[in-house]
Design a protein around this motif. Structure first.
Motif, PDB file in Angstrom:
ATOM      1  N   THR A 190      43.315  45.690  40.490  1.00 11.99           N
ATOM      2  CA  THR A 190      44.480  46.135  41.253  1.00 11.99           C
ATOM      3  C   THR A 190      45.188  47.204  40.424  1.00 11.99           C
ATOM      4  O   THR A 190      44.731  47.563  39.338  1.00 11.99           O
ATOM      5  CB  THR A 190      45.454  44.972  41.542  1.00 11.99           C
ATOM      6  OG1 THR A 190      46.104  44.579  40.325  1.00 11.99           O
ATOM      7  CG2 THR A 190      44.731  43.782  42.139  1.00 11.99           C
ATOM      8  N   ASP A 191      46.313  47.685  40.907  1.00  7.90           N
ATOM      9  CA  ASP A 191      47.000  48.773  40.209  1.00  7.90           C
ATOM     10  C   ASP A 191      47.395  48.402  38.790  1.00  7.90           C
ATOM     11  O   ASP A 191      47.390  49.250  37.895  1.00  7.90           O
ATOM     12  CB  ASP A 191      48.253  49.185  40.993  1.00  7.90           C
ATOM     13  CG  ASP A 191      48.988  50.342  40.325  1.00  7.90           C
ATOM     14  OD1 ASP A 191      48.355  51.407  40.142  1.00  7.90           O
ATOM     15  OD2 ASP A 191      50.169  50.190  39.983  1.00  7.90           O
ATOM     16  N   ASN A 192      47.740  47.137  38.562  1.00  9.37           N
ATOM     17  CA  ASN A 192      48.205  46.762  37.222  1.00  9.37           C
ATOM     18  C   ASN A 192      47.427  45.603  36.605  1.00  9.37           C
ATOM     19  O   ASN A 192      47.863  45.021  35.610  1.00  9.37           O
ATOM     20  CB  ASN A 192      49.698  46.415  37.253  1.00  9.37           C
ATOM     21  CG  ASN A 192      50.008  45.221  38.139  1.00  9.37           C
ATOM     22  OD1 ASN A 192      49.205  44.850  38.998  1.00  9.37           O
ATOM     23  ND2 ASN A 192      51.170  44.620  37.951  1.00  9.37           N
TER      24      ASN A 192
ATOM     25  N   GLN B 240      40.396  35.190  47.989  1.00 11.46           N
ATOM     26  CA  GLN B 240      41.357  36.253  48.292  1.00 11.46           C
ATOM     27  C   GLN B 240      40.999  37.559  47.587  1.00 11.46           C
ATOM     28  O   GLN B 240      41.038  38.637  48.203  1.00 11.46           O
ATOM     29  CB  GLN B 240      42.764  35.812  47.872  1.00 11.46           C
ATOM     30  CG  GLN B 240      43.834  36.872  48.131  1.00 11.46           C
ATOM     31  CD  GLN B 240      45.197  36.431  47.607  1.00 11.46           C
ATOM     32  OE1 GLN B 240      45.370  35.321  47.144  1.00 11.46           O
ATOM     33  NE2 GLN B 240      46.163  37.327  47.675  1.00 11.46           N
ATOM     34  N   VAL B 241      40.649  37.484  46.318  1.00 13.51           N
ATOM     35  CA  VAL B 241      40.331  38.699  45.554  1.00 13.51           C
ATOM     36  C   VAL B 241      39.055  39.349  46.101  1.00 13.51           C
ATOM     37  O   VAL B 241      38.952  40.577  46.181  1.00 13.51           O
ATOM     38  CB  VAL B 241      40.196  38.376  44.058  1.00 13.51           C
ATOM     39  CG1 VAL B 241      39.676  39.581  43.280  1.00 13.51           C
ATOM     40  CG2 VAL B 241      41.551  37.940  43.495  1.00 13.51           C
TER      41      VAL B 241
ATOM     42  N   GLN C  25      37.985  39.142  49.263  1.00 13.41           N
ATOM     43  CA  GLN C  25      38.293  39.717  50.576  1.00 13.41           C
ATOM     44  C   GLN C  25      39.156  40.979  50.468  1.00 13.41           C
ATOM     45  O   GLN C  25      38.927  41.953  51.188  1.00 13.41           O
ATOM     46  CB  GLN C  25      39.007  38.665  51.440  1.00 13.41           C
ATOM     47  CG  GLN C  25      38.115  37.514  51.864  1.00 13.41           C
ATOM     48  CD  GLN C  25      38.892  36.397  52.548  1.00 13.41           C
ATOM     49  OE1 GLN C  25      40.123  36.399  52.586  1.00 13.41           O
ATOM     50  NE2 GLN C  25      38.166  35.416  53.093  1.00 13.41           N
ATOM     51  N   GLU C  26      40.125  40.971  49.570  1.00 13.68           N
ATOM     52  CA  GLU C  26      41.079  42.079  49.495  1.00 13.68           C
ATOM     53  C   GLU C  26      40.635  43.215  48.578  1.00 13.68           C
ATOM     54  O   GLU C  26      40.970  44.378  48.828  1.00 13.68           O
ATOM     55  CB  GLU C  26      42.447  41.552  49.024  1.00 13.68           C
ATOM     56  CG  GLU C  26      43.101  40.595  50.011  1.00 13.68           C
ATOM     57  CD  GLU C  26      44.457  40.120  49.536  1.00 13.68           C
ATOM     58  OE1 GLU C  26      44.925  40.591  48.465  1.00 13.68           O
ATOM     59  OE2 GLU C  26      45.058  39.267  50.229  1.00 13.68           O
ATOM     60  N   HIS C  27      39.915  42.891  47.530  1.00 14.88           N
ATOM     61  CA  HIS C  27      39.575  43.913  46.527  1.00 14.88           C
ATOM     62  C   HIS C  27      38.074  44.077  46.306  1.00 14.88           C
ATOM     63  O   HIS C  27      37.670  44.945  45.532  1.00 14.88           O
ATOM     64  CB  HIS C  27      40.256  43.579  45.197  1.00 14.88           C
ATOM     65  CG  HIS C  27      41.740  43.403  45.291  1.00 14.88           C
ATOM     66  ND1 HIS C  27      42.604  44.446  45.547  1.00 14.88           N
ATOM     67  CD2 HIS C  27      42.518  42.286  45.190  1.00 14.88           C
ATOM     68  CE1 HIS C  27      43.839  43.988  45.581  1.00 14.88           C
ATOM     69  NE2 HIS C  27      43.823  42.687  45.379  1.00 14.88           N
ATOM     70  N   ARG C  28      37.273  43.236  46.962  1.00 12.88           N
ATOM     71  CA  ARG C  28      35.811  43.249  46.800  1.00 12.88           C
ATOM     72  C   ARG C  28      35.425  43.121  45.341  1.00 12.88           C
ATOM     73  O   ARG C  28      34.440  43.705  44.863  1.00 12.88           O
ATOM     74  CB  ARG C  28      35.197  44.529  47.396  1.00 12.88           C
ATOM     75  CG  ARG C  28      35.520  44.761  48.847  1.00 12.88           C
ATOM     76  CD  ARG C  28      35.317  43.548  49.730  1.00 12.88           C
ATOM     77  NE  ARG C  28      33.900  43.229  49.956  1.00 12.88           N
ATOM     78  CZ  ARG C  28      33.492  42.167  50.657  1.00 12.88           C
ATOM     79  NH1 ARG C  28      34.384  41.332  51.185  1.00 12.88           N
ATOM     80  NH2 ARG C  28      32.201  41.951  50.824  1.00 12.88           N
ATOM     81  N   TYR C  29      36.200  42.357  44.625  1.00 13.66           N
ATOM     82  CA  TYR C  29      35.855  42.048  43.229  1.00 13.66           C
ATOM     83  C   TYR C  29      35.495  40.573  43.157  1.00 13.66           C
ATOM     84  O   TYR C  29      36.275  39.709  43.569  1.00 13.66           O
ATOM     85  CB  TYR C  29      37.011  42.355  42.275  1.00 13.66           C
ATOM     86  CG  TYR C  29      36.583  42.227  40.824  1.00 13.66           C
ATOM     87  CD1 TYR C  29      35.937  43.278  40.179  1.00 13.66           C
ATOM     88  CD2 TYR C  29      36.782  41.051  40.118  1.00 13.66           C
ATOM     89  CE1 TYR C  29      35.507  43.164  38.861  1.00 13.66           C
ATOM     90  CE2 TYR C  29      36.357  40.916  38.797  1.00 13.66           C
ATOM     91  CZ  TYR C  29      35.720  41.983  38.185  1.00 13.66           C
ATOM     92  OH  TYR C  29      35.277  41.861  36.882  1.00 13.66           O
ATOM     93  N   LEU C  30      34.311  40.287  42.627  1.00 13.04           N
ATOM     94  CA  LEU C  30      33.801  38.919  42.612  1.00 13.04           C
ATOM     95  C   LEU C  30      34.166  38.229  41.299  1.00 13.04           C
ATOM     96  O   LEU C  30      33.720  38.637  40.230  1.00 13.04           O
ATOM     97  CB  LEU C  30      32.282  38.925  42.801  1.00 13.04           C
ATOM     98  CG  LEU C  30      31.615  37.566  43.038  1.00 13.04           C
ATOM     99  CD1 LEU C  30      32.170  36.906  44.306  1.00 13.04           C
ATOM    100  CD2 LEU C  30      30.098  37.733  43.154  1.00 13.04           C
ATOM    101  N   LEU C  31      34.986  37.207  41.408  1.00  9.24           N
ATOM    102  CA  LEU C  31      35.411  36.424  40.254  1.00  9.24           C
ATOM    103  C   LEU C  31      34.546  35.190  40.091  1.00  9.24           C
ATOM    104  O   LEU C  31      34.054  34.632  41.073  1.00  9.24           O
ATOM    105  CB  LEU C  31      36.860  35.962  40.436  1.00  9.24           C
ATOM    106  CG  LEU C  31      37.956  37.021  40.437  1.00  9.24           C
ATOM    107  CD1 LEU C  31      39.240  36.427  41.002  1.00  9.24           C
ATOM    108  CD2 LEU C  31      38.189  37.561  39.038  1.00  9.24           C
ATOM    109  N   ASP C  32      34.371  34.748  38.862  1.00  8.54           N
ATOM    110  CA  ASP C  32      33.833  33.406  38.651  1.00  8.54           C
ATOM    111  C   ASP C  32      35.030  32.457  38.542  1.00  8.54           C
ATOM    112  O   ASP C  32      36.180  32.920  38.458  1.00  8.54           O
ATOM    113  CB  ASP C  32      32.938  33.376  37.399  1.00  8.54           C
ATOM    114  CG  ASP C  32      33.716  33.043  36.144  1.00  8.54           C
ATOM    115  OD1 ASP C  32      33.449  31.983  35.551  1.00  8.54           O
ATOM    116  OD2 ASP C  32      34.613  33.827  35.763  1.00  8.54           O
ATOM    117  N   PRO C  33      34.836  31.138  38.560  1.00  8.28           N
ATOM    118  CA  PRO C  33      35.986  30.224  38.573  1.00  8.28           C
ATOM    119  C   PRO C  33      36.903  30.369  37.357  1.00  8.28           C
ATOM    120  O   PRO C  33      38.115  30.144  37.467  1.00  8.28           O
ATOM    121  CB  PRO C  33      35.328  28.839  38.622  1.00  8.28           C
ATOM    122  CG  PRO C  33      34.009  29.070  39.273  1.00  8.28           C
ATOM    123  CD  PRO C  33      33.562  30.409  38.766  1.00  8.28           C
TER     124      PRO C  33
END
Length: 432
Positions: A90-92, A347-348, A350-358
């Motif tokens: 994201t921006d920050n 959420q991340v 869907q909104e940013h197309r960045y795939l997080l692990d848990p």
């Protein structure tokens, strides 16, 4: 450089003794007598340096008194044959992707460095075989096993809790063979860690075997993890966002964040740290109350953080002279349930197309909720999401691809030895 014990009852050790022993004779953790600040000139030009160049300057401050410069440089450069990019989410908020090493987890850095450093000491002193004992809640076992694979004079025993690591993680250390033995313990990570610690204190075992640990209790495992904090800052500075940096670390055994705190003590311009916990929130509760109350770990979807008695808490206390007030000025905490972790991942994506692990999701959420105006946040994305494929796919509702490095492990055949949580059984096995 001399190393003292956090329990202050053992005599000081050399670097070699601290690395080979792993744990002090009074069961304390080794700490360097001095943490050397790096020059202002280094920080003024850090964004112009490569990852390897930065890491060597940091390594020299820790190990330069004890290892020839050309040898240390070779160890550092051999360790860091991969990059750790800083990715804008994201921006920050930025993600420091620590999963580009051989096993796709942040622990590759410390494990590879320690394997090379321990190998150097073995060759230098002509030691007999050294037996490395390592307890793992997930990624430590795979990083250590692969980092030490084939290193002459070293045999590694990986202790892991049965049914409490992901299939991919398990395959990464149970399929290697050679000088790697996997022990599947009928218990929790805390049981595995207790077996390792007790082994170091057992006189009979130590009379027959040269034992050391490759968990973050070993100074050669946790100190090199400081490298990437400096590199993260360099990348942030290069992007014009170096002021008011906040680093959030998904935290289990607390070796990773402790390395970052060492970096701050060396002058690294990080405003503050956030320790993100899952439901195993022992450190978070300490920050709130000033009382440290370890308890049995709870299984979560962020399994590498399922630690109920973090070993490196002793180092954090020592670093801050046991002052709860001062610790709270540098570190804040956050804690999340499985449901909150899953919501963040979904959420991340869907909104940013960045795939997080848990684990990274805990870090991201703590920044999203806790950043102040004018601050820029970095969270440590500690492992590739594909290492938790089933969990991630169920949460985001989509299939994800498995990198070639992981696919290679999945084709191997599991080889593990069942083990009870009783120390007598573990001791008998090692002596046998």
């Amino acid at each position: 450089m001399k190393y003292y014990s956090t329990n202050l009852k053992a005599t000081d050790a050399t670097l070699e003794e601290a690395v080979v022993k792993g744990l002090a004779s009074d069961r304390g953790l080794f700490m360097p007598r001095e943490i050397k600040p790096l020059s202002q000139e280094f920080y003024e030009h850090i964004e112009e340096l490569s990852f390897q160049e930065i890491a060597y300057r940091v390594a020299d401050a820790f190990f330069g008194e004890d290892i020839p410069a050309d040898t240390l440089k070779q160890i550092v450069y051999d360790t860091l044959s991969f990059d750790v990019p800083l990715v804008k989410v994201t921006d920050n908020i930025y993600s420091l992707e620590l999963f580009h090493g051989p096993t796709l987890a942040f622990k590759d850095v410390g494990a590879r460095f320690m394997a090379r450093l321990l190998g150097y000491f073995i060759r230098k002193e002509g030691k007999k075989e050294v037996n490395v004992l390592v307890a793992t809640s997930g990624d430590t076992g795979s990083a250590v096993a692969n980092g030490f694979l084939g290193v002459e004079g070293i045999h590694v025993y990986v202790l892991y809790p049965k049914g409490k690591v992901s299939e991919i993680q398990e395959k990464q250390f149970t399929t290697l063979g050679r000088n790697i033995t996997a022990l599947e313990v009928d218990g929790t990570f805390d049981d595995c860690q207790a077996l390792v610690k007790t082994a170091f204190m057992d006189r009979e075992l130590n009379e027959h075997l040269q034992l050391t640990s490759a968990n973050s209790i070993n100074v050669a495992r946790f100190l090199p993890q400081a490298f990437y904090y400096f590199y993260a800052y360099a990348q942030l500075k290069k992007a014009g966002r170096g002021a008011n940096a906040v680093v959030c670390v998904p935290s289990g055994n607390f070796g990773n964040i402790t390395a970052g705190l060492f970096g701050k003590r060396m002058g690294l311009p990080v405003s503050r740290f956030i320790a993100a916990n899952n439901r195993n929130d022992i450190f978070y509760q300490y920050l709130q109350t000033g009382v440290y109350s370890p308890r049995p770990s709870i299984a979560t979807i962020a399994n590498a953080m399922d630690v109920g008695d973090p070993s490196n808490f002793a180092r954090v206390l020592d670093l801050y002279q046991n002052s709860h007030e001062v610790i709270c000025t540098d570190i804040s905490g956050a804690t999340y349930t499985d449901e909150q972790i899953a919501d963040t991942m979904r959420q991340v994506w869907q909104e940013h197309r960045y795939l997080l692990d848990p684990h990274g999701a805990c870090g991201y959420r703590a920044l999203a909720e806790g950043l102040r105006p004018g601050e820029t946040g970095i969270f440590l994305e500690t492992a590739h999401p594909a290492k938790f494929k089933d969990t991630v796919e169920k949460i985001i509702g989509e299939s994800i691809s498995i990198p070639a490095k992981l696919q290679a492990f999945m084709s191997g055949e599991k080889q593990s030895q069942p083990m009870s949580r009783e120390f007598a059984d573990f001791k008998k096995y090692l002596l046998g």
